[in-house]
Motif scaffolding. Sequence first.
Motif, mmCIF file in Angstrom:
data_model
loop_
_atom_site.group_PDB
_atom_site.id
_atom_site.type_symbol
_atom_site.label_atom_id
_atom_site.label_comp_id
_atom_site.label_asym_id
_atom_site.label_seq_id
_atom_site.Cartn_x
_atom_site.Cartn_y
_atom_site.Cartn_z
ATOM 1 N N ILE A 189 7.952 -20.363 5.538
ATOM 2 C CA ILE A 189 7.282 -18.374 6.192
ATOM 3 C C ILE A 189 6.679 -18.504 4.776
ATOM 4 C CG2 ILE A 189 8.901 -16.696 6.290
ATOM 5 C CD1 ILE A 189 5.898 -17.627 8.527
ATOM 6 N N GLU A 190 7.670 -18.737 3.476
ATOM 7 C CA GLU A 190 7.560 -17.866 2.233
ATOM 8 C C GLU A 190 6.518 -18.325 1.894
ATOM 9 O OE1 GLU A 190 9.064 -14.240 -0.180
ATOM 10 O OE2 GLU A 190 11.196 -15.942 1.095
ATOM 11 N N TRP A 191 6.990 -19.959 1.773
ATOM 12 C CA TRP A 191 5.964 -20.619 1.133
ATOM 13 C C TRP A 191 3.693 -20.277 1.648
ATOM 14 C CZ3 TRP A 191 3.177 -25.283 3.337
ATOM 15 C CH2 TRP A 191 2.161 -25.916 2.889
ATOM 16 N N ALA A 192 4.386 -19.936 3.193
ATOM 17 C CA ALA A 192 2.886 -20.082 4.070
ATOM 18 C C ALA A 192 2.006 -19.209 3.787
ATOM 19 C CB ALA A 192 3.194 -20.973 5.447
ATOM 20 N N THR A 193 3.469 -18.568 3.687
ATOM 21 C CA THR A 193 2.078 -16.969 3.362
ATOM 22 C C THR A 193 1.402 -16.270 1.660
ATOM 23 O OG1 THR A 193 4.663 -15.899 3.672
ATOM 24 C CG2 THR A 193 3.214 -16.461 5.555
ATOM 25 N N ARG A 194 2.787 -16.889 0.920
ATOM 26 C CA ARG A 194 2.121 -16.504 -0.687
ATOM 27 C C ARG A 194 0.974 -16.751 -0.741
ATOM 28 N NH1 ARG A 194 5.886 -20.268 -3.739
ATOM 29 N NH2 ARG A 194 8.067 -18.958 -2.359
ATOM 30 N N ALA A 195 -0.353 -17.065 -0.195
ATOM 31 C CA ALA A 195 -1.345 -16.472 -0.509
ATOM 32 C C ALA A 195 -1.384 -15.338 -0.174
ATOM 33 C CB ALA A 195 -1.610 -17.742 0.180
ATOM 34 N N PHE A 196 -1.452 -15.144 0.114
ATOM 35 C CA PHE A 196 -1.127 -13.346 1.609
ATOM 36 C C PHE A 196 -1.136 -12.898 1.106
ATOM 37 C CE2 PHE A 196 -1.495 -17.279 4.723
ATOM 38 C CZ PHE A 196 -2.431 -17.437 5.024
ATOM 39 N N GLN A 197 -0.136 -12.844 -0.317
ATOM 40 C CA GLN A 197 1.021 -11.608 -0.407
ATOM 41 C C GLN A 197 -0.420 -10.696 -1.750
ATOM 42 O OE1 GLN A 197 3.840 -13.227 -2.454
ATOM 43 N NE2 GLN A 197 4.976 -13.711 -0.403
ATOM 44 N N PRO A 198 -0.806 -9.601 -1.287
ATOM 45 C CA PRO A 198 -1.336 -8.874 -2.003
ATOM 46 C C PRO A 198 -0.817 -8.168 -3.051
ATOM 47 C CG PRO A 198 -0.200 -7.301 -0.736
ATOM 48 C CD PRO A 198 0.207 -8.992 -0.011
ATOM 49 N N GLU A 246 0.655 -0.961 -0.166
ATOM 50 C CA GLU A 246 0.021 -0.380 0.315
ATOM 51 C C GLU A 246 0.807 1.390 0.161
ATOM 52 O OE1 GLU A 246 -2.625 1.993 3.471
ATOM 53 O OE2 GLU A 246 -2.691 -0.309 2.598
ATOM 54 N N PHE A 247 1.941 1.785 0.725
ATOM 55 C CA PHE A 247 2.992 2.613 0.924
ATOM 56 C C PHE A 247 3.573 2.477 -0.453
ATOM 57 C CE2 PHE A 247 3.470 1.849 5.564
ATOM 58 C CZ PHE A 247 1.841 2.229 6.197
ATOM 59 N N PHE A 248 4.133 1.330 -0.963
ATOM 60 C CA PHE A 248 5.616 1.119 -1.926
ATOM 61 C C PHE A 248 4.711 0.871 -3.124
ATOM 62 C CE2 PHE A 248 7.659 1.646 1.951
ATOM 63 C CZ PHE A 248 8.055 3.332 1.940
ATOM 64 N N GLY A 249 3.309 0.147 -3.243
ATOM 65 C CA GLY A 249 3.206 -0.345 -4.570
ATOM 66 C C GLY A 249 4.442 -0.853 -4.853
ATOM 67 N N ASP A 250 4.736 -1.434 -6.643
ATOM 68 C CA ASP A 250 4.982 -2.129 -7.315
ATOM 69 C C ASP A 250 5.986 -1.766 -7.357
ATOM 70 O OD1 ASP A 250 2.594 -3.084 -9.355
ATOM 71 O OD2 ASP A 250 3.007 -1.488 -9.871
ATOM 72 N N THR A 251 6.870 -1.286 -6.628
ATOM 73 C CA THR A 251 8.606 -1.491 -5.838
ATOM 74 C C THR A 251 8.302 -2.140 -5.370
ATOM 75 O OG1 THR A 251 8.492 1.413 -6.553
ATOM 76 C CG2 THR A 251 10.132 0.662 -5.021
ATOM 77 N N TYR A 252 7.964 -1.847 -4.106
ATOM 78 C CA TYR A 252 7.477 -2.819 -3.168
ATOM 79 C C TYR A 252 7.631 -4.278 -3.736
ATOM 80 C CZ TYR A 252 8.106 -5.847 1.427
ATOM 81 O OH TYR A 252 7.796 -5.954 2.105
ATOM 82 N N ARG A 253 6.486 -4.753 -4.156
ATOM 83 C CA ARG A 253 6.111 -5.981 -5.500
ATOM 84 C C ARG A 253 7.687 -6.423 -6.196
ATOM 85 N NH1 ARG A 253 1.246 -3.764 -6.710
ATOM 86 N NH2 ARG A 253 -0.781 -4.211 -5.947
ATOM 87 N N SER A 254 8.499 -5.707 -6.700
ATOM 88 C CA SER A 254 9.354 -5.847 -7.404
ATOM 89 C C SER A 254 10.110 -6.221 -6.192
ATOM 90 C CB SER A 254 10.163 -4.819 -7.970
ATOM 91 O OG SER A 254 11.431 -5.421 -8.486
ATOM 92 N N TYR A 255 10.936 -5.728 -5.266
ATOM 93 C CA TYR A 255 11.501 -5.492 -3.980
ATOM 94 C C TYR A 255 11.894 -7.088 -3.441
ATOM 95 C CZ TYR A 255 14.429 -5.867 0.492
ATOM 96 O OH TYR A 255 14.584 -6.116 1.480
#
Length: 251
Positions: free
Chosen positions: A242-251, A222-231
């Motif tokens: 934890i990466e695998w378990a939380t992947r479904a919750f990633q916006p 919400e704060f940084f948009g696609d910049t954070y998604r790319s990061y």
Amino acid sequence: MAPRLSASNEPPRAWHEFTDPNGRGLAALTGFLLGLSCTLPLALLLLVPSASPFALYFLLLVLFHVFEYLLTAAFRPDTLSWDNFLLNHSTAYQLCVLLAWLEYWLEYSLLGSVWPGGKQWGPLNSLGLFLCLLGMTTRSLGMATASTNFSHKIEEIKRAEHRLVTHGIYAYLRHPAYFGFFWWSVGTQVLLANPVCLLAYAVATWHFFYDRIPHEEELLVEFFGDTYRSYRKRTAIGIPLIEWATRAFQP
């Protein structure tokens, strides 16, 4: 009719320094007591040298809480309070610490005749020490690198000066403070050779970050948009599964 309280009946102004979470007196007293408690592991090493894992663990525990306060004082003095020692992190945390102490000393007492040296120093304890130091170092580096962008509490509203940190340790781990806390927590129980608490600590800490990380990453998107998604795509969390378990919750 009861007499009215006069100014002279009120607690001294200095008393608030020891009762207010932001009071310098309370912080100074806590720091003094934590420093004084560092003499306990030294005494334990002299009196019960076979319990060296617990002595070292206790020293690392004190240092962990001192560093939390000092790093906040250095980089986020605007949020500084007694809470930053994290001594009151949660009732569950305090209970886990007490249970770890109880397990170590029960097993130290009961295993003496069955498994001599079972709770004394060995390769397992060395692994635990490594994990503790790895966790503490990574967490400290994360807090220092994030500097004014770090907070012990999730910030729901973006501050004007809030920046996405992607350099230093953040170039590899996007949540180094969480990585550090997880491995420090697990490492303490490996250091103590506490099988029951090792499982309990690993599950409890993992579940804590399973709940926390998706919420924080939602806010960061919400704060940084696609910049954070790319990061996020080019960095890791470093906590098992934890990466695998939380992947479904990633916006």
